[in-house]
Design an enzyme around this catalytic site. Sequence first.
Site, mmCIF file in Angstrom:
data_model
loop_
_atom_site.group_PDB
_atom_site.id
_atom_site.type_symbol
_atom_site.label_atom_id
_atom_site.label_comp_id
_atom_site.label_asym_id
_atom_site.label_seq_id
_atom_site.Cartn_x
_atom_site.Cartn_y
_atom_site.Cartn_z
ATOM 1 N N HIS A 80 -4.966 6.316 -6.064
ATOM 2 C CA HIS A 80 -5.527 6.753 -4.786
ATOM 3 C C HIS A 80 -5.777 8.248 -4.928
ATOM 4 O O HIS A 80 -4.834 9.016 -5.146
ATOM 5 C CB HIS A 80 -4.558 6.488 -3.636
ATOM 6 C CG HIS A 80 -4.381 5.034 -3.325
ATOM 7 N ND1 HIS A 80 -3.632 4.589 -2.252
ATOM 8 C CD2 HIS A 80 -4.840 3.916 -3.930
ATOM 9 C CE1 HIS A 80 -3.647 3.259 -2.221
ATOM 10 N NE2 HIS A 80 -4.375 2.836 -3.243
ATOM 11 N N ASN B 276 0.839 -1.196 0.000
ATOM 12 C CA ASN B 276 0.000 0.000 0.000
ATOM 13 C C ASN B 276 0.875 1.246 0.000
ATOM 14 O O ASN B 276 1.579 1.513 0.980
ATOM 15 C CB ASN B 276 -0.915 0.032 1.225
ATOM 16 C CG ASN B 276 -1.661 1.353 1.339
ATOM 17 O OD1 ASN B 276 -2.641 1.586 0.653
ATOM 18 N ND2 ASN B 276 -1.180 2.258 2.184
ATOM 19 N N GLU B 277 0.871 1.966 -1.112
ATOM 20 C CA GLU B 277 1.435 3.315 -1.242
ATOM 21 C C GLU B 277 2.940 3.412 -1.057
ATOM 22 O O GLU B 277 3.461 4.521 -0.910
ATOM 23 C CB GLU B 277 0.717 4.300 -0.299
ATOM 24 C CG GLU B 277 -0.738 4.527 -0.673
ATOM 25 C CD GLU B 277 -1.418 5.613 0.150
ATOM 26 O OE1 GLU B 277 -0.815 6.086 1.136
ATOM 27 O OE2 GLU B 277 -2.562 5.980 -0.187
ATOM 28 N N ASP B 278 3.660 2.303 -1.106
ATOM 29 C CA ASP B 278 5.115 2.408 -0.964
ATOM 30 C C ASP B 278 5.741 3.081 -2.182
ATOM 31 O O ASP B 278 6.623 3.940 -2.041
ATOM 32 C CB ASP B 278 5.729 1.032 -0.724
ATOM 33 C CG ASP B 278 5.386 0.484 0.657
ATOM 34 O OD1 ASP B 278 4.703 1.196 1.418
ATOM 35 O OD2 ASP B 278 5.790 -0.646 0.980
ATOM 36 N N SER C 77 -0.405 -0.685 -4.651
ATOM 37 C CA SER C 77 -1.580 0.155 -4.817
ATOM 38 C C SER C 77 -1.291 1.511 -4.187
ATOM 39 O O SER C 77 -1.036 1.584 -2.976
ATOM 40 C CB SER C 77 -2.801 -0.488 -4.155
ATOM 41 O OG SER C 77 -3.951 0.285 -4.368
#
Length: 966
Positions: A571, A510-512, A553
């Site tokens: 996102h 997630n969002e790395d 993501s």
Amino acid sequence: MATSLAAVQILDLSSKKWWWKERKGGEGFNEVTDELRRTFTPDGESLENADRESIKERWFAATKFPSEVHVELLERKVIPHPYVAFNEHEVEWVGETEWLYTCTFDAPVTAEGSSHKLSFDGLDTLCNVYLNGENILETDNAFREWVFDTENDEGVLKATDNVLILHFKCAKNHVKAEEAIRGKVRAGSTNLGDPSRVYLRKPQYDWRWDWGPELMTCGPYRSITLSTYAARIQDFNPQARLECAGSDNFKFHLTSSLTVAVTRSTASLLLDKASDNPFEVVYAIKDSRGDDVASGKQALSKKDVEGRLALSDGAYVTLELPPLDLGKALEDCTKVKPWWPVGYGDQNLYSFEVKLTTLDGDTIDSISKRIGWRSVELVQDALKEPDQYGTGTTFFFKVNGVEVFMGGSNWIPADNFLTTISDERYRKWLTLLRDGGQNMVRIWGGGIYEPDVFYDICDELGILVWQDFQFACGVYPAHDAFVDSVRKEAVYNVNRLKHHPSIALFCGNNEDYQMVLQWGDVAHLPAVVIYEEVLPQVVDSLTRGSIPYHRGSPYGGKGWDTSDPTVGDIHQWNIWGGKELPWQEYPRLGGRFVSEFGIPAFPSMKTIAYWMKGVDPREWYAQSKTMAQHTRAGAFERRFAIVMNENFRLTADLEKHAFNTQVMQAEAVGLAYRAWKREWKVAGKRYCGGILVWQFNDCWPVTSWSLVDYFLRPKPSYYVIARELAPLSVGIYREVVQNRDNDRPKQFYEYGATRSTAAKLHIWATRAGTGSPPSTPLKAKLDIEYFDLENPDYHHSHLFGDASSSIFTLAPNETTELGTFDCPEPAHVGEFKYKQAGTTTSGRVVVSARLLHPETGEVLARFVDWPQPYRLLDIPSATDAAVQVEVNRAAGSGSTATVRVAVNRPVKCLVLSLNGQAKEETSPADDLETPKWSDNALDVVPFDPQCVRVTGFTEGDRVEYTILQN
């Protein structure tokens, strides 16, 4: 041979008496074992006999197992509840010390040649495990199973009085020591916990997040079992594969692999020449009613065994049996049907049981997994025609050959104390999600891999699961030991989850990637080796390509351009955060798949009352210190001020302010779902393949982005989204015409330097989730009604050229544009109302669009569009609108009642509730029986009464309501 292999025996250590205490001793093993000499509190002694000193001196009986130390401390009244007031900060010491658990047990009586396997399904997190004085395990990953097999050390386990000690060390100290060695990295904003968290495979939200508290949990949070065996089933991997040969034309394939673990003495026996047929594999597949679908047995000869035995980790010997292929057995089977996501068909599930038996039919070991036949593809094809963002590629899911629009939510752990989440509570949460029209849930990467029951329920309810691997918002390391730990974690969880038909996607993080781009000062992301090599290799090898993998993501564009709306998923945080744009801009801020977006709102006043217990009454205002304690979003004061001041009149009344934030959230996310779902155009033009709002649930009582608060109380946004995700929905986008260009939302009426001159109404319908195979075209009549907020006598119906021009054919699984219409201009009313030559009066007009059955007049879908911003409107009061609420309770209907709402003038966001229905919460772990509404948060207009059902209605309950008012 027939009687030489005894049946596997399993001892669940949850059934044993467990004890816990805070560790008092110093460093070293002797001090840990010395703790056993301390007093054990009598079993029947009061739960209120502990304090900060006594928990170091004495052992206390665990109130439940699996266990978590905060829960035990709460039961003993050692700590105040951290979910109330400022108590979170009063319990920080719990995560800064060390804790011990112990139990005593007898081992099952064993036959000669047997061994034992001690399995720990979840230890949080740094734990030294001692068995009878020997350190048998040192764990550092909460996301995997840990196993000790006594064949490696035959003398450690005794027949009786075995003493097991779990020594949990301080996670905070560990990661800070790692940080001192490996360096400080970036890991999200300051409200996403200390960045040192990346160095430990522990739930990342424990360090604090922008919706959750800092509670450094520890304990044996999942089961511990002792298996005694001569031979046992080590791995059972069924793969139900569905081949789609056309609409409603399927071929069912089923293969399975089976690995048996045997002791060394059993391995020698299997290789004995006298043992021609060592044992058999018996299988049976049954449907949900228990009827046989397929069954049979597989006899194993000595030849099958030879060459398949392999030493595993020097402990036991594994025997990988010949694969079982049941494809032919299913060719003419009429009992097997596909599994479908909710809204597209039935969730057909089958139990697949395998037994390892002796030749005499005695069961040695057995295992059963529930399977379903479905295929899932992540379609990323080039788009030939551009949309507002360009061309690029699609990003949508195809299930069983059908293109499926995904509408759903992001999921965080449902509690900081995982052991308090009952199976029933999981079912209530997920049933709410399903009943809210949602068909996908994304398990976010900063929490946990949920327990088996979560995925079982998703299988039953038809909810597809987007499963993140557990990495979130950070620059994670990639040294050898860390990568090896992650690989084992991934193998364990992919093997555990892959048979669930609900699993639609594994995602790397997630969002790395996004964080690195956002910061701009991180030269290297070491964990790319995890996201781009280790994890895809594990997923592909274990699922054989049957479950897609996505690197992260969001992820998509060139050079990790995670904000490219034409590629991959995005996102969208430029409304609440980022550029802080008005929510009315959501329609131009979409993408091929929006996997995160959202706006926070206050929860129910009853939930606020829970965290305000014992707080000074003067704190009951929106900007108070206690409200800030339970609002973790970054810069929330300024961001709330922007979206609220732009759209609503200011109020000092806390209850009204809280409600207005809920209306704001509902309007914002409702617009996003409505506008982006519109982009599910037609086959070949799937410009948006899905929407997952942040977030569905809460882990504690808080003001957050959730649609449903911690006590399972839905906010208005839950119902608004449910209507948008209905199989048939109708939408209106009001485009206000200005006398000059400006930078304001197109929906806003302007009365200053810019003046509004007219308004256009763009109306469309979308069908999705309408069954499998996709249903036939549907004819519907479009009805448009207009109401003036300032003139109660004004009501106009749109006049179509002829009767047939109001009838539209709506194709299945796509969007149909119904037309663009001029918004009417009512005459000016009242002496002091706004009157300016050349400006529009459509800013007073509420527009209702309904899709009706052409013959019966049944309402198939409705939507009501109000002029914006709401702060400028003269909204009728409940009295002026003459709101009428009627309750009908038919004989034999039990706790279900029908509520009819009618009005004489338009009302917005009418939220129904039952007076006095909710009991007072005594513990946040309570599974509250709250009323359940079939619909709520209604926009109601004259001549269109709405009926909803409520369950949980009891004699004496009164139906009350709240509406938006200025």
